[in-house]
Design a protein around this motif. Sequence first.
Motif: not given
Length: 291
Positions: A200-214
């Motif tokens: 959804v975010l990429v479809g609206l030209d936003y960066e997707p989440p990339r970093y992981r948290l436990p």
Amino acid sequence: MATRSRPDLLPALEGVTVVFHCASPAPSSDNKELFYRVNYTGTKAVIQACKEAGVQKVVLTSSASVVFEGTDVKDGTEDLPYAKKPIDYYTETKILQEKEVLGANNPDENFLTVAIRPHGIFGPRDPQLVPILVETARKGKMKFIIGDGKNLVDFTYVENVVHGHILAAESLHKNSPVCGKAYHITNDEPVPFWEFLSRVLVGLDYEPPRYRLPYLLVYYLALLLSLLALLLKPFIAFKPTFTPMRVALAGTHHYYSCKRAKEDMGYRPLVSLDQAIERTVQSYPQLRWAE
């Protein structure tokens, strides 16, 4: 409709044979009194008014969350017990609501009920999921994935939800297996939670989440913040972005079987998840990222 008194409902039900009871406060609300008044007290008023007006069928919009307690549910069936520890007050009152509606089913009195349990409803111009997601991204709060990012979740396109309701109403008749039962209605395509949000975010030209948290780290931090907000409520009002409930929804498996709906009502999703995401994204040109 559900918050009106019973006499106020009767004129609206004159000549009506089927009622679709969809009224509920938004799950994100923290107004406990409103949840109880609409989902429980209001539903009892709707049922009584329907009986007095001669309505024959009631189809309730329930929620798959009525069996979710914040831990993994994989291919969950309708035979799962109601949550003993509901994740929020919305869910607690939806359980009360569903019990009232299904308990009112009485073929001998020609009063038939069924509950539809969608999960993760989304679609074009919805004021909840996508706008809230975009607002969070614009604030720079969508950079992190909670957990390993592999947890599967059901998201259900609104047209498929409507289709399930119509099939339920058409299937409600004396001696039908549908009477007095609950049915999961989903897209029947579980998808990783963070993959769906990213598409959804990429479809609206936003960066997707990339970093992981436990997952556990975020969950206990959210729990600590919720307790802190409660303690400071008399002095300072603040609402944490991530609550334990939201962390659980973002970091656990929760997807449900549609087998019973397929067998008893002939349910099949009309719109695939790929089509649903494309249609939904295209309906929000005003939310696209602008430099």
